[in-house]
Design a protein around this motif. Sequence first.
Motif, PDB file in Angstrom:
ATOM      1  N   VAL A 149       0.844  -1.190   0.000  1.00  0.00           N
ATOM      2  CA  VAL A 149       0.000   0.000   0.000  1.00  0.00           C
ATOM      3  C   VAL A 149       0.884   1.246   0.000  1.00  0.00           C
ATOM      4  O   VAL A 149       1.863   1.320   0.744  1.00  0.00           O
ATOM      5  N   VAL A 150       0.529   2.229  -0.824  1.00  0.00           N
ATOM      6  CA  VAL A 150       1.197   3.533  -0.787  1.00  0.00           C
ATOM      7  C   VAL A 150       0.156   4.590  -0.437  1.00  0.00           C
ATOM      8  O   VAL A 150      -1.044   4.366  -0.594  1.00  0.00           O
ATOM      9  N   PHE A 151       0.621   5.738   0.039  1.00  0.00           N
ATOM     10  CA  PHE A 151      -0.277   6.722   0.619  1.00  0.00           C
ATOM     11  C   PHE A 151      -0.049   8.110   0.039  1.00  0.00           C
ATOM     12  O   PHE A 151       1.075   8.492  -0.285  1.00  0.00           O
TER      13      PHE A 151
ATOM     14  N   GLY B 162      -9.947   1.580   5.814  1.00  0.00           N
ATOM     15  CA  GLY B 162      -9.587   1.427   7.220  1.00  0.00           C
ATOM     16  C   GLY B 162      -8.121   1.694   7.477  1.00  0.00           C
ATOM     17  O   GLY B 162      -7.741   2.270   8.508  1.00  0.00           O
ATOM     18  N   ILE B 163      -7.256   1.272   6.532  1.00  0.00           N
ATOM     19  CA  ILE B 163      -5.825   1.544   6.662  1.00  0.00           C
ATOM     20  C   ILE B 163      -5.575   3.047   6.621  1.00  0.00           C
ATOM     21  O   ILE B 163      -4.771   3.589   7.389  1.00  0.00           O
ATOM     22  N   ALA B 164      -6.277   3.741   5.711  1.00  0.00           N
ATOM     23  CA  ALA B 164      -6.126   5.200   5.611  1.00  0.00           C
ATOM     24  C   ALA B 164      -6.630   5.889   6.881  1.00  0.00           C
ATOM     25  O   ALA B 164      -6.023   6.856   7.364  1.00  0.00           O
ATOM     26  N   TYR B 165      -7.753   5.417   7.429  1.00  0.00           N
ATOM     27  CA  TYR B 165      -8.293   5.958   8.680  1.00  0.00           C
ATOM     28  C   TYR B 165      -7.215   5.940   9.760  1.00  0.00           C
ATOM     29  O   TYR B 165      -7.035   6.908  10.513  1.00  0.00           O
TER      30      TYR B 165
ATOM     31  N   ALA C 250      -8.590   3.912  -1.971  1.00  0.00           N
ATOM     32  CA  ALA C 250      -9.656   4.454  -1.127  1.00  0.00           C
ATOM     33  C   ALA C 250      -9.166   5.748  -0.505  1.00  0.00           C
ATOM     34  O   ALA C 250      -8.014   5.842  -0.062  1.00  0.00           O
ATOM     35  N   ARG C 251     -10.043   6.729  -0.478  1.00  0.00           N
ATOM     36  CA  ARG C 251      -9.749   8.030   0.126  1.00  0.00           C
ATOM     37  C   ARG C 251     -10.669   8.195   1.331  1.00  0.00           C
ATOM     38  O   ARG C 251     -11.899   8.223   1.194  1.00  0.00           O
ATOM     39  N   THR C 252     -10.081   8.302   2.517  1.00  0.00           N
ATOM     40  CA  THR C 252     -10.838   8.435   3.756  1.00  0.00           C
ATOM     41  C   THR C 252     -10.737   9.869   4.258  1.00  0.00           C
ATOM     42  O   THR C 252      -9.639  10.417   4.373  1.00  0.00           O
TER      43      THR C 252
END
Length: 352
Positions: free
Chosen positions: A53-55, A191-194, A245-247
């Motif tokens: 995963v990248v952010f 959820g990871i972004a959260y 996904a964008r949180t």
Amino acid sequence: MLASLFLLVFVAPSAQADITPGDGGSDGGSDAPPPGVDGGAEGQNLYAEAGGVVFDESENGGGGGSGGSGGGGALEPVGDWAPPPCWYAPLYTPRQLKKEMEHTWSLESTGYQWDAEQRAKYSQGGDKPGTYEDFNMAKSGDGYWWDGYVPDGGAGVPGALDCDDGPFWVDEGDPPPAQYENAVTPEILAGIAYDRIRVPDTEISLKPDAQRAQKVNLPTWAWLDAATFEPVSVTAEVPVLGLWARTTATPVSLTLDPGTDDAELHPSSGTCPINDDGSIGTPYTAGSAEETPPCGLTYLRATPDGETYPFRATITWSIAWEGSGGTGGDLPDGSFGTTIELEVDEIQSVVR
């Protein structure tokens, strides 16, 4: 236990192993992730920052964590929700997995029997069911090795060992086998972004201010300016799969806790909604000392000498997400608060 040991020794370092940045991993279009997400695949080089995963944290808030600075911190989810403790994602090309596993075997830290079983499965299995020949080197460029990933510091979290089945192969364009329930999806990415969202400190304005003693039976006004709290977002993406996904966390209310039962709250619920302009409450103005504030409290008893009340101000943030494939939804609210020690004095009267 051997599988768990292998997961901790072998998987955790791999997210950074032998990686080369790609070109973003997305072909654009209306379903493309927001700009700023870096990562992808180029030739035989898999690019992954953390568990595939990248952010993009360019719109994250403060808090001293990833993408933020200064005070504040991570949100505390309301209820029993928790971010994903582990997930399966594409982590290796055949060449990378071969390099990692042969290095692990050379250390002889997982035992002869375990190493022999792994060699038989990944490098010597050939056409036997559930086994592979030479780490699928012949299929380089046609898929990736997936594996379980546990975030840093998450080894002791409940559920962290649910992703310890070891590496498995998935052809490009195919979904992972159904038995891998923790295989990465847009909702898991949300959820990871959260978990990476950071928000600023709850530095509210008080009248009288926190450096001065509050007065018994006189209201304490509380308010926040419109520019203090704004929505923050983190985007998580698996570039080689085109999943993202964008949180987004949006502030919705301020809750006051006076730190004692000897107080009245304004409003009585102690929760002050955010105004249409993004502010909370109303700033104190001269001549309003005895008026009831729209957001604040009134202490009814003074603090004993040398003691204070632990006044706490907590912002509640609503959480929503959108993702690839038209996915999206809501996640449990999060909160972040600040405690201020307040002294409360009796009103001094002058006797003539």
